[in-house]
Design a protein around this motif. Sequence first.
Motif, PDB file in Angstrom:
ATOM      1  N   GLU A 173       0.675  -1.121  -0.106  1.00 36.87           N
ATOM      2  CA  GLU A 173      -0.080  -0.065   0.167  1.00 36.87           C
ATOM      3  C   GLU A 173       0.795   1.452   0.137  1.00 36.87           C
ATOM      4  OE1 GLU A 173      -3.037  -0.087   2.907  1.00 36.87           O
ATOM      5  OE2 GLU A 173      -3.988  -1.757   2.014  1.00 36.87           O
ATOM      6  N   ASP A 174       1.858   1.203   0.888  1.00 39.12           N
ATOM      7  CA  ASP A 174       2.649   2.677   0.573  1.00 39.12           C
ATOM      8  C   ASP A 174       3.288   2.410  -0.518  1.00 39.12           C
ATOM      9  OD1 ASP A 174       2.123   2.941   3.191  1.00 39.12           O
ATOM     10  OD2 ASP A 174       4.136   2.272   4.277  1.00 39.12           O
ATOM     11  N   ASN A 175       3.902   1.552  -1.343  1.00 37.18           N
ATOM     12  CA  ASN A 175       4.650   1.489  -2.674  1.00 37.18           C
ATOM     13  C   ASN A 175       3.640   2.063  -3.644  1.00 37.18           C
ATOM     14  OD1 ASN A 175       7.081   0.571  -1.542  1.00 37.18           O
ATOM     15  ND2 ASN A 175       6.357  -1.799  -2.242  1.00 37.18           N
ATOM     16  N   LEU A 176       2.258   1.816  -3.454  1.00 33.93           N
ATOM     17  CA  LEU A 176       1.228   2.312  -4.300  1.00 33.93           C
ATOM     18  C   LEU A 176       1.066   3.751  -4.083  1.00 33.93           C
ATOM     19  CD1 LEU A 176      -0.886   1.871  -6.435  1.00 33.93           C
ATOM     20  CD2 LEU A 176      -2.333   1.362  -4.615  1.00 33.93           C
ATOM     21  N   PHE A 177       1.173   4.443  -2.830  1.00 31.90           N
ATOM     22  CA  PHE A 177       1.068   5.880  -2.816  1.00 31.90           C
ATOM     23  C   PHE A 177       2.114   6.490  -3.380  1.00 31.90           C
ATOM     24  CE2 PHE A 177      -1.889   4.600   0.764  1.00 31.90           C
ATOM     25  CZ  PHE A 177      -3.063   5.646   0.428  1.00 31.90           C
ATOM     26  N   VAL A 178       3.346   6.040  -3.052  1.00 35.91           N
ATOM     27  CA  VAL A 178       4.548   6.371  -3.603  1.00 35.91           C
ATOM     28  C   VAL A 178       4.504   6.513  -5.133  1.00 35.91           C
ATOM     29  CG1 VAL A 178       7.073   6.067  -4.125  1.00 35.91           C
ATOM     30  CG2 VAL A 178       6.053   5.849  -1.660  1.00 35.91           C
ATOM     31  N   HIS A 179       3.949   5.145  -5.838  1.00 38.96           N
ATOM     32  CA  HIS A 179       3.862   5.146  -7.401  1.00 38.96           C
ATOM     33  C   HIS A 179       2.777   6.343  -7.773  1.00 38.96           C
ATOM     34  CE1 HIS A 179       3.203   3.188 -11.030  1.00 38.96           C
ATOM     35  NE2 HIS A 179       1.778   3.548 -10.897  1.00 38.96           N
ATOM     36  N   LYS A 180       1.768   6.444  -7.099  1.00 36.44           N
ATOM     37  CA  LYS A 180       0.539   7.233  -7.731  1.00 36.44           C
ATOM     38  C   LYS A 180       1.028   9.020  -7.342  1.00 36.44           C
ATOM     39  CE  LYS A 180      -3.445   4.729  -7.282  1.00 36.44           C
ATOM     40  NZ  LYS A 180      -3.977   4.930  -8.366  1.00 36.44           N
ATOM     41  N   GLU A 181       1.826   9.244  -6.102  1.00 36.92           N
ATOM     42  CA  GLU A 181       2.451  10.525  -6.156  1.00 36.92           C
ATOM     43  C   GLU A 181       3.455  10.644  -7.109  1.00 36.92           C
ATOM     44  OE1 GLU A 181       2.923  13.967  -4.030  1.00 36.92           O
ATOM     45  OE2 GLU A 181       1.481  12.756  -4.459  1.00 36.92           O
ATOM     46  N   ARG A 182       4.304   9.933  -7.350  1.00 29.75           N
ATOM     47  CA  ARG A 182       5.347  10.002  -8.519  1.00 29.75           C
ATOM     48  C   ARG A 182       4.677  10.459  -9.969  1.00 29.75           C
ATOM     49  NH1 ARG A 182       7.315   5.330 -11.773  1.00 29.75           N
ATOM     50  NH2 ARG A 182       5.598   5.741 -12.591  1.00 29.75           N
ATOM     51  N   ASN A 183       3.575   9.591 -10.119  1.00 30.35           N
ATOM     52  CA  ASN A 183       2.804   9.987 -11.365  1.00 30.35           C
ATOM     53  C   ASN A 183       2.120  11.297 -11.519  1.00 30.35           C
ATOM     54  OD1 ASN A 183       3.458   7.285 -12.303  1.00 30.35           O
ATOM     55  ND2 ASN A 183       1.488   6.354 -12.182  1.00 30.35           N
ATOM     56  N   ARG A 184       1.588  11.656 -10.221  1.00 30.66           N
ATOM     57  CA  ARG A 184       1.021  13.027 -10.214  1.00 30.66           C
ATOM     58  C   ARG A 184       1.985  14.127 -10.597  1.00 30.66           C
ATOM     59  NH1 ARG A 184       0.973  17.237  -6.853  1.00 30.66           N
ATOM     60  NH2 ARG A 184       2.731  16.384  -5.433  1.00 30.66           N
ATOM     61  N   ILE A 185       3.245  13.820  -9.915  1.00 32.40           N
ATOM     62  CA  ILE A 185       4.469  15.026 -10.307  1.00 32.40           C
ATOM     63  C   ILE A 185       4.689  14.859 -11.822  1.00 32.40           C
ATOM     64  CG2 ILE A 185       6.578  15.503  -9.718  1.00 32.40           C
ATOM     65  CD1 ILE A 185       6.325  14.217  -6.924  1.00 32.40           C
ATOM     66  N   ILE A 186       4.777  13.851 -12.330  1.00 36.17           N
ATOM     67  CA  ILE A 186       5.229  13.700 -13.695  1.00 36.17           C
ATOM     68  C   ILE A 186       4.004  14.397 -14.461  1.00 36.17           C
ATOM     69  CG2 ILE A 186       5.169  12.033 -15.661  1.00 36.17           C
ATOM     70  CD1 ILE A 186       6.511  10.062 -13.850  1.00 36.17           C
ATOM     71  N   GLU A 187       2.752  14.023 -14.179  1.00 32.12           N
ATOM     72  CA  GLU A 187       1.717  14.973 -14.958  1.00 32.12           C
ATOM     73  C   GLU A 187       1.589  16.149 -14.678  1.00 32.12           C
ATOM     74  OE1 GLU A 187      -3.352  14.697 -15.139  1.00 32.12           O
ATOM     75  OE2 GLU A 187      -2.157  13.142 -13.684  1.00 32.12           O
ATOM     76  N   ASP A 188       1.912  16.684 -13.491  1.00 30.31           N
ATOM     77  CA  ASP A 188       1.930  18.238 -13.296  1.00 30.31           C
ATOM     78  C   ASP A 188       2.887  18.793 -13.985  1.00 30.31           C
ATOM     79  OD1 ASP A 188      -0.222  18.114 -11.613  1.00 30.31           O
ATOM     80  OD2 ASP A 188       0.772  18.202  -9.557  1.00 30.31           O
ATOM     81  N   PHE A 189       4.027  18.116 -14.238  1.00 27.79           N
ATOM     82  CA  PHE A 189       5.291  18.958 -14.694  1.00 27.79           C
ATOM     83  C   PHE A 189       4.905  18.921 -16.436  1.00 27.79           C
ATOM     84  CE2 PHE A 189       9.167  18.396 -17.279  1.00 27.79           C
ATOM     85  CZ  PHE A 189       9.923  19.333 -16.741  1.00 27.79           C
ATOM     86  N   ARG A 190       4.362  17.908 -16.771  1.00 29.28           N
ATOM     87  CA  ARG A 190       4.093  17.936 -18.360  1.00 29.28           C
ATOM     88  C   ARG A 190       2.898  18.809 -18.565  1.00 29.28           C
ATOM     89  NH1 ARG A 190       5.174  11.651 -19.376  1.00 29.28           N
ATOM     90  NH2 ARG A 190       7.566  11.614 -19.407  1.00 29.28           N
ATOM     91  N   LYS A 191       2.304  19.207 -17.835  1.00 33.47           N
ATOM     92  CA  LYS A 191       0.741  20.243 -17.821  1.00 33.47           C
ATOM     93  C   LYS A 191       1.453  21.782 -17.498  1.00 33.47           C
ATOM     94  CE  LYS A 191      -2.034  18.530 -15.042  1.00 33.47           C
ATOM     95  NZ  LYS A 191      -3.340  18.534 -14.209  1.00 33.47           N
ATOM     96  N   GLY A 192       2.380  21.696 -16.883  1.00 33.10           N
ATOM     97  CA  GLY A 192       2.997  22.759 -16.343  1.00 33.10           C
ATOM     98  C   GLY A 192       2.152  23.811 -15.398  1.00 33.10           C
ATOM     99  N   ASP A 193       1.508  22.705 -14.521  1.00 35.00           N
ATOM    100  CA  ASP A 193       0.368  22.912 -13.666  1.00 35.00           C
ATOM    101  C   ASP A 193       0.474  22.424 -12.398  1.00 35.00           C
ATOM    102  OD1 ASP A 193      -1.867  23.859 -12.248  1.00 35.00           O
ATOM    103  OD2 ASP A 193      -3.178  23.002 -14.046  1.00 35.00           O
ATOM    104  N   GLU A 194       0.449  22.876 -11.264  1.00 31.97           N
ATOM    105  CA  GLU A 194       0.435  21.901  -9.905  1.00 31.97           C
ATOM    106  C   GLU A 194      -0.964  22.014  -9.368  1.00 31.97           C
ATOM    107  OE1 GLU A 194       4.617  21.640  -8.370  1.00 31.97           O
ATOM    108  OE2 GLU A 194       4.283  23.606  -8.103  1.00 31.97           O
ATOM    109  N   SER A 195      -1.986  21.886 -10.282  1.00 36.42           N
ATOM    110  CA  SER A 195      -3.141  22.145  -9.564  1.00 36.42           C
ATOM    111  C   SER A 195      -3.653  20.652  -8.768  1.00 36.42           C
ATOM    112  CB  SER A 195      -4.288  22.196 -10.698  1.00 36.42           C
ATOM    113  OG  SER A 195      -4.142  21.574 -11.641  1.00 36.42           O
TER     114      SER A 195
END
Length: 515
Positions: A173-195
């Motif tokens: 479960e902790d690994n899944l949280f880390v995985h999802k948080e990483r994906n969130r950062i990648i998505e925000d970077f590529r959108k240029g938005d930290e919403s």
Amino acid sequence: MRKGILKDLFDFRFYIALYISVVSHITLIIYSFNNSDSPYHKVLCGPPWIYAEEEEKELSFQMNFGKIGGETGNAETSEDPGEGEEGEDGEGNGFSKGKYKGSQWEELVKDLEGTSSLRKQFKNDYDLINENSGVADSYIKRNRDYEDIIVKDVFPTVKGIRDPFRVDIENAEDNLFVHKERNRIIEDFRKGDESSPPITMRISKEGEAVPKSPLTMTKDDRTRYLDKTLKQKKEKQLDEFISRFMGYDPDKGDLSYFVRDLYYENLQRLAYPFSGDPSYFAIDYFQENLNKEDFLRQMMAALSENLGTNTGTEILFTIENIYEIQSRALEQYFQAKEYLKLATPEQKQTLRYETLRRMSEKYKKLLLEKKLFHPKDVEEAYSKKRVDILDTLIAKTPNGYRKRDGYFEKGRVLWEAGNSRKDSKLQSEALKIWNRISNLPTNGDFLNEKAFESIQLLLRDLGNVSDADRLPLQTKDQIELILRTRLSESMNRKKEREDKLLWPKISQKQKKAEN
């Protein structure tokens, strides 16, 4: 009269103040209770770093129950919101890379910056294509996620490869949280938005869970669903599957079969060689391993809830298969390191060779830490882990569900490991395990039945030998052939389906029209 009222207020000022205080406190308590998961605070789970810097958010997953055949929707054709070309600016407040400096995400942000103009800096050409490979042009020239191969994790199994499998389950479960948080950062970077807020998840209160009903979905219905969703991004397929179906009963009904079909028919894809340049195949193999990362993380977390159920058993089979494919991908990694040394200046200017170079650098330190210096180290570490996974399956599967397949696969891992290491003791152990299968419960499918019967026939002719040293070389070779070709029929069906739905061949008329 006014003086009398003021006098009364003055005389009873203590009681009035007490009344206002009591009413205010009661109002505050009721408000807090109705707006929190408990009377005291919101209950969240996940690694503590999730909550350190950003606002919390609760994610709730809707589970749909009832007749699947009555559900409608066009998810298979809809586009994911926010998806765009690499480096596209999104609306919002911009991406603040400075906030990640010194954190565990600093290297991730550097990789994102380093790949944002990758396709502008390096060529994406096609050399030494074998015209008689039988591979469709639509596959050869498909989009490849070079940036994700560098930025995400092609080898998600390496970090815990030396740990017992029970530790992987405990950390899932902790690994899944880390995985999802990483994906969130990648998505925000590529959108240029930290919403997007950090990923969190609410713990259900005791007694809140809805009784689970069995899923009723025939093989034909499952096939139609999987055919419709095959072209979707694998992450989207998995998210939709989890939200729609993982709320059903994990023991009764068709959920366990559906988990198996989802993985083997849609999420496990074939990689095809089509060029004399091996870098193409390496990239495609890494692409398919990258696509298994999300499934591994999400299903490991689901396993912690479903261990000891039919669905949990099917999840364990898929995870064991991922470890097997990961070991082959690591063999590709070591091979790629060798032909990177021989790359010409022109090849070094291509996307695929630059991607392989960055991958080689990215995993060098981790592989040294895990003592994976050569392919033989990979084989030994991954065989041990796969046996551990299969032992967990055999011990936890309910009422002997698919236990025969569990024993067969364990024997196969040991036999192949013995063959690789020239260790007859491992192969003798495999023979003993296979000899136990006939006495096991017949609950559930036995997918390896034909291969097992063929091996048993060979051993029966020799008097049910359990010592590999007593087996003739010819018999060992025959067992090797049976194991190697046991999936030929299903792989042919898979190739035909993928060619039809994903990589249709373009006719000569279409080619002329395009030209």
